[in-house]
Scaffold this motif. Structure first.
Motif, PDB file in Angstrom:
ATOM      1  N   UNK A  11       0.829  -1.215   0.000  1.00  0.00           N
ATOM      2  CA  UNK A  11       0.000   0.000   0.000  1.00  0.00           C
ATOM      3  C   UNK A  11       0.865   1.269   0.000  1.00  0.00           C
ATOM      4  N   UNK A  12       2.004   1.156  -0.647  1.00  0.00           N
ATOM      5  CA  UNK A  12       2.887   2.304  -0.806  1.00  0.00           C
ATOM      6  C   UNK A  12       2.493   2.990  -2.117  1.00  0.00           C
ATOM      7  N   UNK A  13       1.411   3.773  -2.061  1.00  0.00           N
ATOM      8  CA  UNK A  13       0.855   4.368  -3.275  1.00  0.00           C
ATOM      9  C   UNK A  13       1.815   5.333  -3.955  1.00  0.00           C
ATOM     10  N   UNK A  14       2.565   6.179  -3.228  1.00  0.00           N
ATOM     11  CA  UNK A  14       3.512   7.060  -3.925  1.00  0.00           C
ATOM     12  C   UNK A  14       4.575   6.284  -4.701  1.00  0.00           C
ATOM     13  N   UNK A  15       5.103   5.205  -4.113  1.00  0.00           N
ATOM     14  CA  UNK A  15       6.100   4.399  -4.821  1.00  0.00           C
ATOM     15  C   UNK A  15       5.481   3.753  -6.053  1.00  0.00           C
ATOM     16  N   UNK A  16       4.243   3.261  -5.909  1.00  0.00           N
ATOM     17  CA  UNK A  16       3.563   2.663  -7.056  1.00  0.00           C
ATOM     18  C   UNK A  16       3.407   3.692  -8.175  1.00  0.00           C
ATOM     19  N   UNK A  17       3.049   4.916  -7.820  1.00  0.00           N
ATOM     20  CA  UNK A  17       2.871   5.957  -8.824  1.00  0.00           C
ATOM     21  C   UNK A  17       4.185   6.261  -9.541  1.00  0.00           C
ATOM     22  N   UNK A  18       5.285   6.307  -8.792  1.00  0.00           N
ATOM     23  CA  UNK A  18       6.597   6.553  -9.416  1.00  0.00           C
ATOM     24  C   UNK A  18       6.917   5.478 -10.444  1.00  0.00           C
ATOM     25  N   UNK A  19       6.657   4.237 -10.089  1.00  0.00           N
ATOM     26  CA  UNK A  19       6.963   3.129 -10.987  1.00  0.00           C
ATOM     27  C   UNK A  19       6.068   3.153 -12.218  1.00  0.00           C
ATOM     28  N   UNK A  20       4.797   3.497 -12.024  1.00  0.00           N
ATOM     29  CA  UNK A  20       3.872   3.577 -13.156  1.00  0.00           C
ATOM     30  C   UNK A  20       4.274   4.712 -14.093  1.00  0.00           C
ATOM     31  N   UNK A  21       4.634   5.855 -13.515  1.00  0.00           N
ATOM     32  CA  UNK A  21       5.053   7.001 -14.328  1.00  0.00           C
ATOM     33  C   UNK A  21       6.265   6.647 -15.189  1.00  0.00           C
TER      34      UNK A  21
END
Length: 447
Positions: free
Chosen positions: A234-244
């Motif tokens: 549930x580390x949403x900021x890290x997930x967003x970085x990887x998706x970006x």
């Protein structure tokens, strides 16, 4: 007489042996350190107490001083000749113990006394690794300047960079990378520093490693990718970085059978759901079969039933994520979808603990009496789900939308019968809600 003489000789021998043993540590020093009594410790040392005394359980005087977290006590012992590298019975040096406590002043005092920065614990853990996790970045930099090895790994294969990443100690991570720490080294289990940074929950730790060129394609245990790990944690900021950064296939399913959009919908992070949709995730993509093997004991329990192919909208509804439901619906999610087990968005929302999600679901599919494959209506689902703080509000939502209490499921049981046989608190909440159907509506965004 002979037996008495034998006892007397034995007693004399034991007394002689006892007197021949070296004197133990001065008890006054042990008590003074434990009590953080600096004056008492100084008096004991001045009168001949041994600064290298070993107390109970193999604890050295210096180790006990470290535990007081009193830098003056540590300096006092060092000033009287305490050896900075004497390990305790477990093999931990005072420097390792001090690093674990994180007191930079005590670590500095030990380093001033020439404590070894590369003497490891029995499992291979070095002072640098422990300080990288628990102490200040300046301490890590000083240890590196003194020759601490960045590549030394413990018994699990964890390097100091991994220890720093595990706590999100960003400045320490930067110092280690500057000193040559390997950014993509793996443990025996297959974890890299990036995986430890994601697990830490500190977004800046993930950002640092990504900017430094960490391998985003690496696979950990069970073929877990970095994005999947971020979603598990549930580390949403890290997930967003990887998706970006385009670091993952958005159609790939994890061990639970979920695509990234399902995991984000379950977590309810609206920005992440929107980002995934923007990057091309399918709002109607379906889950796949779980790869998890459940282990149960005889007569103890049963594994959960397999989940049929499910779209993100139903996942969001089941987890009570009303905002995610709205974003998915606006992006084209099929609001009329019915799964193989008969679940639609309303039945799914009835499994949540959110009256707002249930209201949102009924706005999308306005039938409060829809039934799943077992004939259970949303009202049956609520009654079978046990008590929770929003149960009465959810009953009220169904009551306002015309839920019937007399529809039998495939076993012939109506919701009213379930309520009558259920827990008292559940029955009372049900009766109160259906006795008063004029409660105000929950405010939601309708299409």
């Amino acid at each position: 007489m002979l037996r008495a003489a034998a006892y007397l000789l034995a007693a004399t021998a034991m007394a002689s042996a006892a007197s021949a043993k070296p004197a133990g540590p001065a008890p006054d020093l042990a008590r003074a350190i434990a009590a953080d009594d600096l004056a008492g410790a100084r008096a004991a040392l001045t009168t001949g107490a041994n600064p290298n005394a070993v107390f109970g359980y193999g604890e050295t005087a210096l180790a006990r001083a470290v535990e007081t977290q009193d830098a003056a006590m540590v300096s006092l012992l060092l000033g009287h000749g305490a050896k900075p590298d004497t390990a305790d019975a477990r093999g931990f040096t005072p420097l390792i113990l001090a690093c674990e406590r994180g007191n930079a002043e005590i670590v500095s005092a030990l380093l001033d006394a020439k404590a070894s920065v590369n003497t490891a614990a029995p499992d291979g853990t070095t002072p640098l690794a422990v300080c990288a996790r628990f102490s200040k970045p300046a301490t890590v930099s000083r240890m590196l300047a003194l020759g601490a090895k960045t590549g030394a790994a413990d018994g699990r294969g964890q390097t100091p960079l991994m220890w720093a990443a595990s706590s999100g100690n960003v400045e320490a991570m930067a110092a280690l990378l500057k000193a040559g720490a390997q950014i993509d080294r793996t443990t025996g289990a297959g974890f890299t520093p990036l995986f430890f940074a994601i697990k830490s929950g500190v977004p800046a730790a993930t950002q640092l490693l990504l900017d430094a060129g960490a391998d985003v394609a690496h696979r950990g245990p069970e073929n877990t990718g970095a994005l999947q790990l971020a979603l598990y944690q549930k580390n949403w900021p890290a997930a967003a970085m990887l998706i970006e950064r385009g670091a993952a296939d958005l159609t790939e399913r994890d061990r639970n059978g979920n695509q990234p959009l399902h995991a984000a919908a379950a977590g309810g992070d609206g920005e992440l759901v929107a980002l995934l949709l923007e990057k091309g995730a399918d709002p109607n993509g379906l889950t796949g079969p779980s790869r998890i093997t459940w282990v149960t004991e005889a007569n103890f329990g049963m594994p959960p039933p397999p989940v049929p192919p499910t779209p993100p909208l139903l996942t969001a509804a089941e987890h009570g994520q009303a905002d995610a439901m709205k974003i998915l619906a606006d992006a084209g999610a099929d609001k009329a979808f019915v799964a193989e087990n008969g679940n639609n968005v309303v039945v799914a929302a009835a499994h949540s603990h959110s009256p707002i999600a249930l209201e949102q679901a009924l706005a999308m599919a306005p039938d409060a009496n829809v039934a799943d494959a077992q004939g259970n209506t949303p009202l049956h689902v609520l009654l079978m789900g046990g008590f929770h703080s929003d149960l009465r509000a959810m009953f009220s939502v169904l009551a306002r939308h015309g839920a019937r209490t007399d529809i039998p499921n495939e076993k012939g049981l109506t919701a009213a019968q379930f309520a009558e046989k259920g827990l008292t608190v559940v029955r009372e909440a049900y009766q109160q809600a259906f006795a008063d159907t004029a409660s105000p509506m929950v405010a939601v965004s309708h299409d």
